[in-house]
Motif scaffolding. Structure first.
Motif, PDB file in Angstrom:
ATOM      1  N   GLY A 169       0.895  -1.416  -0.147  1.00 15.25           N
ATOM      2  CA  GLY A 169       0.013   0.088  -0.049  1.00 15.25           C
ATOM      3  C   GLY A 169       0.903   1.394   0.066  1.00 15.25           C
ATOM      4  N   HIS A 170       0.567   2.258  -0.860  1.00 15.40           N
ATOM      5  CA  HIS A 170       1.337   3.337  -1.073  1.00 15.40           C
ATOM      6  C   HIS A 170       0.571   4.473  -1.539  1.00 15.40           C
ATOM      7  N   ILE A 171       0.905   5.587  -1.402  1.00  8.54           N
ATOM      8  CA  ILE A 171       0.157   6.992  -1.745  1.00  8.54           C
ATOM      9  C   ILE A 171       0.143   7.032  -3.360  1.00  8.54           C
ATOM     10  N   ILE A 172      -1.176   7.426  -3.622  1.00  2.92           N
ATOM     11  CA  ILE A 172      -1.427   7.280  -4.988  1.00  2.92           C
ATOM     12  C   ILE A 172      -0.368   8.244  -5.995  1.00  2.92           C
ATOM     13  N   ASP A 173       0.118   7.392  -6.982  1.00  2.26           N
ATOM     14  CA  ASP A 173       1.005   8.246  -7.901  1.00  2.26           C
ATOM     15  C   ASP A 173       2.358   8.357  -7.330  1.00  2.26           C
ATOM     16  N   ALA A 174       2.715   7.483  -6.171  1.00  2.00           N
ATOM     17  CA  ALA A 174       4.033   7.763  -5.602  1.00  2.00           C
ATOM     18  C   ALA A 174       5.071   6.972  -6.334  1.00  2.00           C
ATOM     19  N   ILE A 175       6.213   7.529  -6.636  1.00  2.00           N
ATOM     20  CA  ILE A 175       7.295   6.773  -7.231  1.00  2.00           C
ATOM     21  C   ILE A 175       8.182   6.071  -6.192  1.00  2.00           C
ATOM     22  N   HIS A 176       8.238   4.779  -6.271  1.00  2.00           N
ATOM     23  CA  HIS A 176       8.957   3.966  -5.691  1.00  2.00           C
ATOM     24  C   HIS A 176      10.708   4.343  -5.912  1.00  2.00           C
ATOM     25  N   LEU A 177      11.626   4.347  -4.830  1.00  2.00           N
ATOM     26  CA  LEU A 177      12.941   4.599  -4.921  1.00  2.00           C
ATOM     27  C   LEU A 177      13.445   3.752  -3.820  1.00  2.00           C
TER      28      LEU A 177
END
Length: 142
Positions: free
Chosen positions: A68-76
């Motif tokens: 689960g992540h914030i909408i439109d978040a880019i994973h780094l």
């Protein structure tokens, strides 16, 4: 006032420890205020994303990101951070960047690396994903 001086004279170790703690709190507060990296609340982050095209960067593990992540978040992930591989963010160099981790503690390393790489508007979410979820804000699993 006389009692304070008497106490300080009779308890030099305790008085010195108290003085050191107060000075550290003052120094840390000044450093946070003077830092180019700002800590944002969930509301401030939402405004930054909506009004100034802010970009959310999730620095948690791949497993946590997929859960689960914030909408439109880019994973780094940490591997890219240690290698200074910010190619996925180059097109967002002039936009506000908001780094999110689990609790808002490990994002500091990522924000510092981004600032060193030339990203000028780097922020971090105070409290991380825990604060986001506690505020009842939406997440996605895609």
């Amino acid at each position: 006032m006389d009692q304070l001086i008497t106490f300080a004279m009779s308890q030099p170790l305790l008085s010195t420890a108290w003085l050191v703690i107060v000075l550290l709190i003052i120094v840390i507060t000044i450093r946070i205020q003077m830092s180019p990296i700002k800590q944002l609340s969930t509301q401030q982050m939402t405004f930054l994303v909506n009004r100034e095209s802010g970009v959310v960067v999730d620095s948690r593990s791949e497993k946590d990101y997929k859960a689960g992540h914030i909408i439109d978040a880019i994973h780094l992930d940490n591997e890219k951070v240690t290698k200074n591989d910010f190619a996925t963010l180059e097109k967002h160099k002039d936009n506000p960047i908001i780094v999110v981790c689990s609790a808002g503690l490990s994002a500091g390393k990522v924000t510092n690396q981004l600032a060193k790489a030339g990203f000028t508007r780097v922020n971090l979410l105070k409290g991380g994903m825990n604060a986001w979820l506690s505020a009842g804000l939406p997440v996605t699993k895609s």
